[in-house]
Design a protein around this motif. Sequence first.
Motif, PDB file in Angstrom:
ATOM      1  N   ALA A  89      -3.140  -2.775  13.637  1.00  0.00           N
ATOM      2  CA  ALA A  89      -2.343  -3.597  12.735  1.00  0.00           C
ATOM      3  C   ALA A  89      -1.352  -4.459  13.494  1.00  0.00           C
ATOM      4  O   ALA A  89      -0.889  -5.471  12.998  1.00  0.00           O
ATOM      5  N   GLU A  90      -1.040  -4.047  14.713  1.00  0.00           N
ATOM      6  CA  GLU A  90      -0.077  -4.797  15.504  1.00  0.00           C
ATOM      7  C   GLU A  90      -0.736  -5.914  16.294  1.00  0.00           C
ATOM      8  O   GLU A  90      -0.076  -6.787  16.846  1.00  0.00           O
ATOM      9  N   PRO A 242       4.817  -4.478  13.228  1.00  0.00           N
ATOM     10  CA  PRO A 242       4.880  -3.421  14.246  1.00  0.00           C
ATOM     11  C   PRO A 242       4.207  -2.143  13.774  1.00  0.00           C
ATOM     12  O   PRO A 242       4.360  -1.737  12.628  1.00  0.00           O
ATOM     13  N   ARG A 243       3.469  -1.511  14.688  1.00  0.00           N
ATOM     14  CA  ARG A 243       2.702  -0.330  14.300  1.00  0.00           C
ATOM     15  C   ARG A 243       3.596   0.808  13.829  1.00  0.00           C
ATOM     16  O   ARG A 243       3.197   1.588  12.958  1.00  0.00           O
ATOM     17  N   ASP A 244       4.781   0.942  14.411  1.00  0.00           N
ATOM     18  CA  ASP A 244       5.655   2.042  13.999  1.00  0.00           C
ATOM     19  C   ASP A 244       6.253   1.832  12.609  1.00  0.00           C
ATOM     20  O   ASP A 244       6.826   2.742  12.025  1.00  0.00           O
ATOM     21  N   LYS A 245       6.127   0.606  12.078  1.00  0.00           N
ATOM     22  CA  LYS A 245       6.634   0.325  10.729  1.00  0.00           C
ATOM     23  C   LYS A 245       5.503   0.245   9.714  1.00  0.00           C
ATOM     24  O   LYS A 245       5.744   0.135   8.510  1.00  0.00           O
ATOM     25  N   ALA A 249       5.866   0.886   5.616  1.00  0.00           N
ATOM     26  CA  ALA A 249       5.814  -0.339   4.813  1.00  0.00           C
ATOM     27  C   ALA A 249       4.678  -0.253   3.799  1.00  0.00           C
ATOM     28  O   ALA A 249       4.863  -0.611   2.616  1.00  0.00           O
ATOM     29  N   TRP A 250       3.514   0.228   4.259  1.00  0.00           N
ATOM     30  CA  TRP A 250       2.385   0.284   3.327  1.00  0.00           C
ATOM     31  C   TRP A 250       2.639   1.297   2.225  1.00  0.00           C
ATOM     32  O   TRP A 250       2.352   1.035   1.048  1.00  0.00           O
ATOM     33  N   ASN A 251       3.186   2.481   2.562  1.00  0.00           N
ATOM     34  CA  ASN A 251       3.466   3.496   1.537  1.00  0.00           C
ATOM     35  C   ASN A 251       4.464   2.980   0.502  1.00  0.00           C
ATOM     36  O   ASN A 251       4.328   3.234  -0.709  1.00  0.00           O
ATOM     37  N   SER A 252       5.473   2.281   0.977  1.00  0.00           N
ATOM     38  CA  SER A 252       6.470   1.720   0.045  1.00  0.00           C
ATOM     39  C   SER A 252       5.810   0.684  -0.856  1.00  0.00           C
ATOM     40  O   SER A 252       6.030   0.675  -2.086  1.00  0.00           O
ATOM     41  N   TYR A 253       5.009  -0.172  -0.258  1.00  0.00           N
ATOM     42  CA  TYR A 253       4.308  -1.188  -1.044  1.00  0.00           C
ATOM     43  C   TYR A 253       3.399  -0.541  -2.079  1.00  0.00           C
ATOM     44  O   TYR A 253       3.402  -0.905  -3.256  1.00  0.00           O
TER      45      TYR A 253
END
Length: 672
Positions: A89-90, A242-245, A249-253
């Motif tokens: 993803a990064e 960034p991969r660590d985010k 981010a996806w779970n929140s979305y």
Amino acid sequence: MSEIDNLQKADGIEENKLPINNDDATKKTSSEINEEFPAETLEAANDETSSQTSEVIKEDNTEVKENEKEDTENEDVINEIEASNAEDAEDEGNKERHTIEVKEYDKMSLESLAIEFEKLLKNEKIQAIRSHANDINNEFKTKFQALLDEKKADFLNDGGNEIDFYYTSPVQKRFKAAYKEYRNKLNDHYKSLEKNLKQNLSHKLEIIEELKGLLNLEENINTTYKHFKELQERWRNTGPIPRDKYNNAWNSYHHHVERFYDFLHLNRDLRDLDFKHNLDKKLKIIERAEELAKDDNITRAFRELQELHKMWKEELGPVERSKREDIWERFKNATKIINDKRQEYYKEIDKVYEKNLENKLEIIAKIEAIAAQESKSHSSWQKKIKDIEALRNDFFNAGKVPIKVNEATWSKFKQAVRSFNKNKNAFYKGLKKEQYENLQKKLELIKIAEDNKNSEDTDVTTVLMKKIQSDWKKIGHVPRKDSDKIWKQFKAACNHYFDKLHSKRNAASQEQIDAYNKKQDLLNGLKKITLSGEKDKDLSTIKEQVDKWKKIGRVPNDKRYIEGKFNKTLDGLFSNLKMDKNEVEMIKYENKLDTLNSGENNITNLDNERSFIKKKIDEVKGQINQLENNLQFFTNVDDENPLVKDVHNNIKKHNEDLKLWKSKLRKIKDLY
């Protein structure tokens, strides 16, 4: 066009946007759970949304354990895919990485590695060749270090000090330049990427905030739904973060997407339509995954499976709750089949790597055995050096070994080679004194060659030059740094002499041809001589012809048969004179000695003739002694007995021969 491409195109999805996760059924809100599940299935629903370690409430402990084990294995596969996609993803170059051929770098030469690296650098995206660059760099460093160790050993063998050793090569400089360019390009890429990643993260967080606000808008539900779909499209089209985010981010979305679908219960038609759309797409994804489970190309199937998970998680929304569990289970089952085949594939690769390891350990054992052998000659060590070089090549061509033992295997190989080099160095250091002595001997021969290269005494000097050439071959090795220099010096002195000698011989050849022609004329005249019948006068005439013959000189070697013709003609003339046989023989022998003494190898020729005559003298004496011994057996026998008379005659004849041979020997001694 593949099925996955059709799915993406049908839904208006662009390729390579975001990575993958497992199911839309990740985090369920408590309102959904309370609405659609009774209290007794609440725990199962919550478990499905977190780690999916248990699907239903178990009735006995055995079934619980079996299902938990299977779910854990499935979850491991999903987590592996999820982690890989989070990394990708990064970096938008991940798809290109999968399509670049991974070659057998361990079997390439240093030059081939440099060429391959330059080609990748020129033709591929910088972020797509990262793993290839690392593999090539590691392989190059390993092989160059082996070459460096070999050059260092040679340097020490030649008497160099370890602290003074330095080695570089054009291929090393070439590779370093290419790798430096790669690092610079990669750094520039990541600087640019870092800025874009932060901007994309900011955009996605803004989309999440807008999703939150949809629940509070007082507007027509169709307008809100349209706004929601626009936000989904913006999310898809936003670049990597960034991969660590990524997961947060996806779970929140996804959480707020689920909340929006809860909100849509006020308008079930819109929600059901979306659920149906998502279900159709997810069923197609499942069908494709099941097709991939039958594909024999395991690597390709697993890569596409990652893309399917990516679409499932990132591109598609949820389906109606009653079907979520069934389609997720079906997708997981197809995933497990592909992963099982993949694990079996890697087990087969591991077997190959284990076999490679066995081969490399056998090679190392052979190197250790050679290193342990004692050798006391240069030729023996040279053979061992060739054997070790062949084994080194076999080691590099033996293929990869399991990564867990790669470093240990390489270390053991280096230690075995280092042990051999240590013993080799010790041997050649012991030869340094002997090589220095050999150098002094050869320098002495060079001085002899240079002192005599202009000598005019060809008979003596030619023998001397040939002797020192023979002596040179018998002397052992000298230090390598001096070898070429002294050989050229010695060769130049010898060539100078022999070139001069050959030039002189070529000049003399015409003179010898003229001598042959003169002797031929003299021989023809000698055949026509008519003797007077007076012994003294005729003898004087014959001797005069012999003197003329001697004065003419040497003839070419291939014309020396004329000497035999001359002697035969003399025999015919002497037969007409009443002369002692030995006297005639000595006249002819004097002519033969004159011929022997006039050549380039006169000393050698005379030595050979003297040895021959001494041998004949010894033979005649032996025969006389034998005959005299035989007479002792004739007792009380009259001297007039035929047998006795024959023995006495033989003794007399041998004594005359002995006298002749002794006369010839005196003539030779007079020449000395």
